[in-house]
Motif scaffolding. Structure first.
Motif, mmCIF file in Angstrom:
data_model
loop_
_atom_site.group_PDB
_atom_site.id
_atom_site.type_symbol
_atom_site.label_atom_id
_atom_site.label_comp_id
_atom_site.label_asym_id
_atom_site.label_seq_id
_atom_site.Cartn_x
_atom_site.Cartn_y
_atom_site.Cartn_z
ATOM 1 N N ARG A 45 47.203 134.685 46.741
ATOM 2 C CA ARG A 45 48.190 133.987 45.927
ATOM 3 C C ARG A 45 47.534 133.263 44.766
ATOM 4 O O ARG A 45 48.023 133.317 43.623
ATOM 5 C CB ARG A 45 48.949 132.986 46.800
ATOM 6 N N ASN A 46 46.400 132.631 44.999
ATOM 7 C CA ASN A 46 45.709 131.901 43.938
ATOM 8 C C ASN A 46 45.200 132.844 42.834
ATOM 9 O O ASN A 46 45.223 132.492 41.651
ATOM 10 C CB ASN A 46 44.547 131.108 44.521
ATOM 11 N N GLU A 47 44.743 134.014 43.248
ATOM 12 C CA GLU A 47 44.287 134.990 42.251
ATOM 13 C C GLU A 47 45.443 135.434 41.363
ATOM 14 O O GLU A 47 45.259 135.674 40.163
ATOM 15 C CB GLU A 47 43.629 136.199 42.932
ATOM 16 N N TRP A 48 46.614 135.555 41.934
ATOM 17 C CA TRP A 48 47.775 135.932 41.124
ATOM 18 C C TRP A 48 48.100 134.855 40.095
ATOM 19 O O TRP A 48 48.479 135.143 38.961
ATOM 20 C CB TRP A 48 48.990 136.186 42.010
ATOM 21 N N TYR A 49 47.938 133.594 40.480
ATOM 22 C CA TYR A 49 48.194 132.502 39.544
ATOM 23 C C TYR A 49 47.193 132.485 38.391
ATOM 24 O O TYR A 49 47.531 132.114 37.266
ATOM 25 C CB TYR A 49 48.141 131.145 40.270
ATOM 26 N N SER A 50 45.963 132.858 38.690
ATOM 27 C CA SER A 50 44.901 132.731 37.688
ATOM 28 C C SER A 50 44.601 134.028 36.944
ATOM 29 O O SER A 50 43.699 134.055 36.101
ATOM 30 C CB SER A 50 43.614 132.228 38.350
ATOM 31 N N VAL A 51 45.334 135.084 37.233
ATOM 32 C CA VAL A 51 44.984 136.369 36.636
ATOM 33 C C VAL A 51 45.477 136.500 35.187
ATOM 34 O O VAL A 51 44.889 137.252 34.397
ATOM 35 C CB VAL A 51 45.541 137.533 37.489
ATOM 36 N N LEU A 52 46.532 135.784 34.820
ATOM 37 C CA LEU A 52 47.112 135.959 33.492
ATOM 38 C C LEU A 52 46.127 135.652 32.360
ATOM 39 O O LEU A 52 46.008 136.441 31.407
ATOM 40 C CB LEU A 52 48.374 135.107 33.352
ATOM 41 N N LYS A 54 42.958 135.924 32.406
ATOM 42 C CA LYS A 54 41.965 137.000 32.422
ATOM 43 C C LYS A 54 42.519 138.251 31.752
ATOM 44 O O LYS A 54 41.803 138.952 31.022
ATOM 45 C CB LYS A 54 41.541 137.304 33.853
ATOM 46 N N ILE A 55 43.790 138.559 32.010
ATOM 47 C CA ILE A 55 44.416 139.727 31.376
ATOM 48 C C ILE A 55 44.426 139.568 29.863
ATOM 49 O O ILE A 55 44.091 140.495 29.122
ATOM 50 C CB ILE A 55 45.837 139.936 31.921
ATOM 51 N N PHE A 56 44.812 138.374 29.400
ATOM 52 C CA PHE A 56 44.819 138.118 27.954
ATOM 53 C C PHE A 56 43.413 138.240 27.369
ATOM 54 O O PHE A 56 43.215 138.825 26.302
ATOM 55 C CB PHE A 56 45.398 136.736 27.651
ATOM 56 N N PHE A 57 42.440 137.679 28.078
ATOM 57 C CA PHE A 57 41.063 137.714 27.595
ATOM 58 C C PHE A 57 40.557 139.153 27.463
ATOM 59 O O PHE A 57 40.021 139.554 26.422
ATOM 60 C CB PHE A 57 40.160 136.917 28.556
ATOM 61 N N VAL A 58 40.732 139.928 28.523
ATOM 62 C CA VAL A 58 40.264 141.320 28.510
ATOM 63 C C VAL A 58 40.988 142.126 27.434
ATOM 64 O O VAL A 58 40.382 142.921 26.701
ATOM 65 C CB VAL A 58 40.448 141.964 29.893
ATOM 66 N N THR A 59 42.294 141.920 27.307
ATOM 67 C CA THR A 59 43.075 142.666 26.327
ATOM 68 C C THR A 59 42.614 142.364 24.905
ATOM 69 O O THR A 59 42.462 143.272 24.080
ATOM 70 C CB THR A 59 44.571 142.337 26.476
ATOM 71 N N ILE A 60 42.398 141.090 24.619
ATOM 72 C CA ILE A 60 41.952 140.708 23.276
ATOM 73 C C ILE A 60 40.588 141.314 22.957
ATOM 74 O O ILE A 60 40.369 141.863 21.873
ATOM 75 C CB ILE A 60 41.918 139.174 23.140
ATOM 76 N N ALA A 90 37.743 130.239 29.696
ATOM 77 C CA ALA A 90 37.167 129.530 30.842
ATOM 78 C C ALA A 90 37.762 128.126 30.941
ATOM 79 O O ALA A 90 38.072 127.641 32.044
ATOM 80 C CB ALA A 90 35.643 129.448 30.707
ATOM 81 N N PHE A 91 37.934 127.471 29.795
ATOM 82 C CA PHE A 91 38.579 126.151 29.789
ATOM 83 C C PHE A 91 40.042 126.252 30.219
ATOM 84 O O PHE A 91 40.533 125.403 30.989
ATOM 85 C CB PHE A 91 38.488 125.540 28.388
ATOM 86 N N LEU A 92 40.736 127.292 29.744
ATOM 87 C CA LEU A 92 42.126 127.497 30.156
ATOM 88 C C LEU A 92 42.215 127.711 31.667
ATOM 89 O O LEU A 92 43.133 127.214 32.330
ATOM 90 C CB LEU A 92 42.700 128.706 29.408
ATOM 91 N N GLN A 93 41.242 128.447 32.206
ATOM 92 C CA GLN A 93 41.203 128.665 33.650
ATOM 93 C C GLN A 93 41.001 127.342 34.398
ATOM 94 O O GLN A 93 41.590 127.120 35.466
ATOM 95 C CB GLN A 93 40.074 129.631 33.995
ATOM 96 N N ARG A 94 40.174 126.461 33.825
ATOM 97 C CA ARG A 94 39.976 125.147 34.445
ATOM 98 C C ARG A 94 41.268 124.349 34.459
ATOM 99 O O ARG A 94 41.564 123.637 35.428
ATOM 100 C CB ARG A 94 38.895 124.368 33.679
ATOM 101 N N LEU A 95 42.064 124.452 33.401
ATOM 102 C CA LEU A 95 43.354 123.757 33.381
ATOM 103 C C LEU A 95 44.272 124.269 34.480
ATOM 104 O O LEU A 95 44.950 123.470 35.163
ATOM 105 C CB LEU A 95 44.027 123.956 32.014
ATOM 106 N N ILE A 96 44.318 125.565 34.658
ATOM 107 C CA ILE A 96 45.168 126.148 35.714
ATOM 108 C C ILE A 96 44.682 125.700 37.086
ATOM 109 O O ILE A 96 45.484 125.361 37.976
ATOM 110 C CB ILE A 96 45.163 127.690 35.601
ATOM 111 N N ASP A 97 43.357 125.695 37.263
ATOM 112 C CA ASP A 97 42.803 125.273 38.557
ATOM 113 C C ASP A 97 43.155 123.809 38.853
ATOM 114 O O ASP A 97 43.617 123.475 39.954
ATOM 115 C CB ASP A 97 41.276 125.440 38.562
ATOM 116 N N ASN A 98 42.915 122.927 37.861
ATOM 117 C CA ASN A 98 43.062 121.493 38.094
ATOM 118 C C ASN A 98 44.510 121.024 38.152
ATOM 119 O O ASN A 98 44.816 120.025 38.815
ATOM 120 C CB ASN A 98 42.317 120.706 37.014
ATOM 121 N N TYR A 99 45.408 121.702 37.450
ATOM 122 C CA TYR A 99 46.777 121.187 37.355
ATOM 123 C C TYR A 99 47.823 122.053 38.060
ATOM 124 O O TYR A 99 48.992 121.663 38.132
ATOM 125 C CB TYR A 99 47.164 121.020 35.884
#
Length: 354
Positions: A45-52, A54-60, A90-99
């Motif tokens: 479940r957590n990976e699903w929350y944090s995957v978006l 990563k998708i944007f990063f890889v696509t760009i 990576a910073f955006l991922q930290r925001l998702i993790d922390n909040y």
């Protein structure tokens, strides 16, 4: 991950590949993080929350930066943008993790500061991992397409060169024949009609068949016979000529205008000051090998023939075409003796029955 040629099928294939890739990624990291602690579902479940992100990063990176910068040789700009993007996501991922993830789904975990170096570097390494495979695939397809482009360009260049070589039909011979025809007409010779007919056949061959990649050996030999007949009429049959064909020439194919230059060369250099000379031509086919042997007399005062004659398309022209069309499938021997000039050409030819 994708080709340069865009169509609905390619886009569908790309979406399908990305879908399987991201599902595989989520499954892999859910197992890595969840199975040791026995909480696979939570990790999934957590990976699903944090995957978006990563998708944007890889696509760009893969769909925009690589085609827009890296493949256009703007390497420095690509590296700078890549570093800035990986730090941003990576910073955006930290925001998702922390909040989102830690306060609501992993409440027993300690919330680290947003710019905590160990956690931030972990997210950077995770982004680097997730983008590596798509980058590798993108590079592979790009290099494959570039190789295909180079091959296409080389092929087109080769065909253009061959077309140019084929169409270098020298008008000198035709002018001479037309002058002979004019003389025949003035003298009301019975040969005039025959000359016109043979000129017509010769021109038809040189205009239409010359652009074919290959023609039947029978057609090539018929053309040579017409050419030789015109030359004999032109020189009032003063030349001693021997023309022989051996073996089965049916169902074999050859590049047009490969034999003619050597016969042109023979007619150009065999005559002495009294318009006397001789030419021997032998053509044979055996085991899918065409062997052509041509020998002509040389005047005693003339014992040097340049390698690239101007008559016809020239020996140098034929050598080049043989290199392009029959690499490692031909042998050419030229001997310039004191009183004769000898050519032996051996070619592995196509069998139309195969």
């Amino acid at each position: 991950m994708s080709g340069i040629t865009y169509n609905p099928e390619n886009k569908f294939q790309k979406i399908k590949r990305y879908t399987f890739y991201w599902l595989g990624y989520i499954l892999l990291f859910s197992m890595i993080q969840g199975l040791p602690e026995g909480d696979f579902i939570i990790a999934w479940r957590n990976e699903w929350y944090s995957v978006l992100p990563k998708i944007f990063f890889v696509t760009i990176i893969v769909e925009f930066l690589m085609p827009g910068l890296l493949f256009k040789k703007k390497t420095t700009a690509f590296i700078v943008c890549y570093i800035l993007l990986i730090l941003f996501f990576a910073f955006l991922q930290r925001l998702i993790d922390n909040y989102i993830i830690l306060p609501y789904y992993l409440t027993f975990w300690k919330i680290e500061p947003l710019l905590s170096a160990p956690v931030f570097l972990y997210n950077v390494s995770k982004l680097q991992f997730v983008v590596t495979i798509p980058i590798a695939f993108k590079l592979f397809y790009y290099l494959a397409e570039e190789k295909n482009k180079v091959q296409t360009i080389l092929s087109e260049k080769l065909q253009a060169e061959l077309s140019s070589l084929r169409n270098q039909f020298h008008p000198h011979f035709l002018f001479n024949v037309l002058n002979s025809l004019y003389s025949k007409i003035l003298s009301k010779s019975d040969d005039s009609a025959e000359i016109v007919l043979k000129i017509s056949d010769l021109l038809r061959f040189s205009i239409y068949d010359v652009n074919n990649r290959s023609i039947s050996l029978q057609n090539e030999i018929d053309y040579l016979k017409n050419y030789i007949s015109l030359q004999q009429l032109r020189f009032e049959n003063q030349l001693q000529l021997s023309f022989s064909v051996y073996g089965n020439i049916e169902n074999h194919f050859i590049e047009p205008f490969l034999i003619l230059p050597f016969i042109e060369n023979s007619y150009k250099y065999c005559l002495d000051e009294n318009n006397k000379g001789w030419i021997t031509i032998a053509i044979s086919v055996s085991d899918d090998w065409l062997v052509v042997k041509i020998e002509n007399s040389l005047p005693e005062h003339f014992n040097t023939i340049p390698d690239n004659v101007s008559s016809g398309i020239g020996i140098a022209n034929v050598k080049r075409r043989l290199e392009l069309l029959y690499p490692d499938k031909h042998a050419l021997t030229i001997k310039n003796e004191t009183l004769s000039f000898f050519v032996s050409l051996k070619i592995k030819i196509k069998d139309g029955s195969n």
